[in-house]
Design a protein around this motif. Structure first.
Motif, mmCIF file in Angstrom:
data_model
loop_
_atom_site.group_PDB
_atom_site.id
_atom_site.type_symbol
_atom_site.label_atom_id
_atom_site.label_comp_id
_atom_site.label_asym_id
_atom_site.label_seq_id
_atom_site.Cartn_x
_atom_site.Cartn_y
_atom_site.Cartn_z
ATOM 1 N N ALA A 22 -2.812 10.645 3.993
ATOM 2 C CA ALA A 22 -4.045 10.173 3.365
ATOM 3 C C ALA A 22 -4.534 8.842 3.923
ATOM 4 O O ALA A 22 -5.604 8.365 3.547
ATOM 5 C CB ALA A 22 -3.838 10.046 1.850
ATOM 6 N N LEU A 23 -3.766 8.234 4.819
ATOM 7 C CA LEU A 23 -4.158 6.937 5.369
ATOM 8 C C LEU A 23 -5.404 7.065 6.238
ATOM 9 O O LEU A 23 -5.500 7.962 7.074
ATOM 10 C CB LEU A 23 -3.041 6.347 6.215
ATOM 11 N N THR A 24 -6.335 6.172 6.044
ATOM 12 C CA THR A 24 -7.496 6.095 6.918
ATOM 13 C C THR A 24 -7.276 4.984 7.941
ATOM 14 O O THR A 24 -6.422 4.114 7.758
ATOM 15 C CB THR A 24 -8.765 5.786 6.124
ATOM 16 N N GLU A 25 -8.056 5.014 8.989
ATOM 17 C CA GLU A 25 -7.947 3.938 9.964
ATOM 18 C C GLU A 25 -8.271 2.592 9.333
ATOM 19 O O GLU A 25 -7.629 1.582 9.624
ATOM 20 C CB GLU A 25 -8.873 4.213 11.153
ATOM 21 N N ALA A 26 -9.262 2.576 8.447
ATOM 22 C CA ALA A 26 -9.634 1.327 7.786
ATOM 23 C C ALA A 26 -8.519 0.826 6.879
ATOM 24 O O ALA A 26 -8.221 -0.371 6.833
ATOM 25 C CB ALA A 26 -10.922 1.511 6.983
ATOM 26 N N GLY A 27 -7.887 1.751 6.160
ATOM 27 C CA GLY A 27 -6.797 1.356 5.281
ATOM 28 C C GLY A 27 -5.599 0.836 6.043
ATOM 29 O O GLY A 27 -4.978 -0.168 5.656
ATOM 30 N N THR A 81 -0.207 4.370 -0.009
ATOM 31 C CA THR A 81 -0.924 5.541 0.485
ATOM 32 C C THR A 81 -0.060 6.361 1.444
ATOM 33 O O THR A 81 0.457 5.823 2.426
ATOM 34 C CB THR A 81 -2.210 5.115 1.220
ATOM 35 N N GLN A 84 -6.316 -2.573 7.363
ATOM 36 C CA GLN A 84 -6.252 -3.628 6.351
ATOM 37 C C GLN A 84 -4.829 -4.167 6.207
ATOM 38 O O GLN A 84 -4.611 -5.379 6.105
ATOM 39 C CB GLN A 84 -6.756 -3.123 5.002
ATOM 40 N N ASP A 109 0.845 -1.186 0.000
ATOM 41 C CA ASP A 109 0.000 0.000 0.000
ATOM 42 C C ASP A 109 0.886 1.244 0.000
ATOM 43 O O ASP A 109 1.632 1.480 0.943
ATOM 44 C CB ASP A 109 -0.909 -0.010 1.236
#
Length: 250
Positions: free
Chosen positions: A100-105, A96, A108, A94
């Motif tokens: 820009a990282l989300t908690e969901a990303g 990202t 994962q 990944d």
């Protein structure tokens, strides 16, 4: 009749995982070939294992599923009578940026790489303790080590792979009494199978090659040869190590 030397390889339908299966296959071996959903690729790898004189079976499932690691270990035991080698290869990269990282990303990457490795190790270690010349080999990555302004950064993947390497060292200490060795292989820039290098432009790949002292990208087979050594009975005095297969990349 003795049971075969039984090997579990995750993420084995293509690339490094498939190359590991081919490198480890041979008479007296049995390989459980895991993939998330590429059944055709996994079956092709299994056929290559059989052609080399080994036994093979395919099992599908998402390595991020908390139940799957234990199910893989159980299938290897049920099908082949035990487990001697685990190669933890499944994962993804990944790019990202942190901002820009989300908690969901981020979760994962942790679930697919770090948590999956922890669950696989927890399920496998008691079984490996009963095997012969037992080995646990994790596939890490150069992205946990190379942070430069002229290199692509993989923040979530780097964090997950660094965690894997820390667990490798801890597991090596915990497993030492049983004789099981625990190591990691950290590939550098490694070309895919016949699909090429579409993640970057030709000019970008030329710039990458210019940074590699050996002047070329690695191949899945390069990485698999390192895994095959660490998985071999002859590597019994190597544990808690990270072996870099990167052409000299720094």
């Amino acid at each position: 009749m003795p049971r075969p030397r039984t090997i579990l390889v995750t993420g084995a339908a293509s690339g490094i995982g498939a190359a590991c299966c081919r490198a480890l296959a041979g008479p007296g071996t049995a390989i459980l070939v895991h993939t998330r959903k590429n059944a055709a690729g996994a079956e092709a790898v299994a056929e290559a294992v059989r052609a080399a004189g080994g036994l093979a079976e395919v099992m599908l499932g998402d390595i991020a599923d908390p139940a799957l690691p234990a199910a893989l270990v159980a299938r290897a035991q049920a099908r082949f009578g035990g487990l001697d080698v685990v190669v933890a290869n499944a994962g993804f990269a990944d790019r990202t940026p942190v901002a820009a990282l989300t908690e969901a990303g981020f979760a994962q990457s942790m679930d697919t790489v770090l948590w999956a490795f922890l669950r696989l190790a927890q399920a496998a270690m008691p079984v490996l303790a009963r095997g012969e010349a037992t080995r646990l080999v994790a596939i890490s990555s150069f992205v946990a080590h190379v942070f430069r302004t002229d290199a692509t950064i993989f923040p979530a993947t780097a964090a997950a792979k660094a965690g894997v390497e820390a667990l490798v060292r801890a597991l090596a200490v915990e497993a030492a009494a049983s004789g099981t060795t625990v190591n990691a292989v950290a590939p550098g820039f490694t070309q895919k199978d016949a699909t090429g290098h579409s993640a970057m432009t030709p000019a970008q790949w030329d710039a990458v090659r210019a940074r590699i002292p050996l002047g070329r990208l690695g191949t899945p087979a390069d990485v698999a040869q390192a895994v095959a050594y660490l998985a071999s009975p002859g590597a019994g005095y190597v544990t808690g190590q990270v072996l870099h297969v990167n052409g000299g990349l720094i």
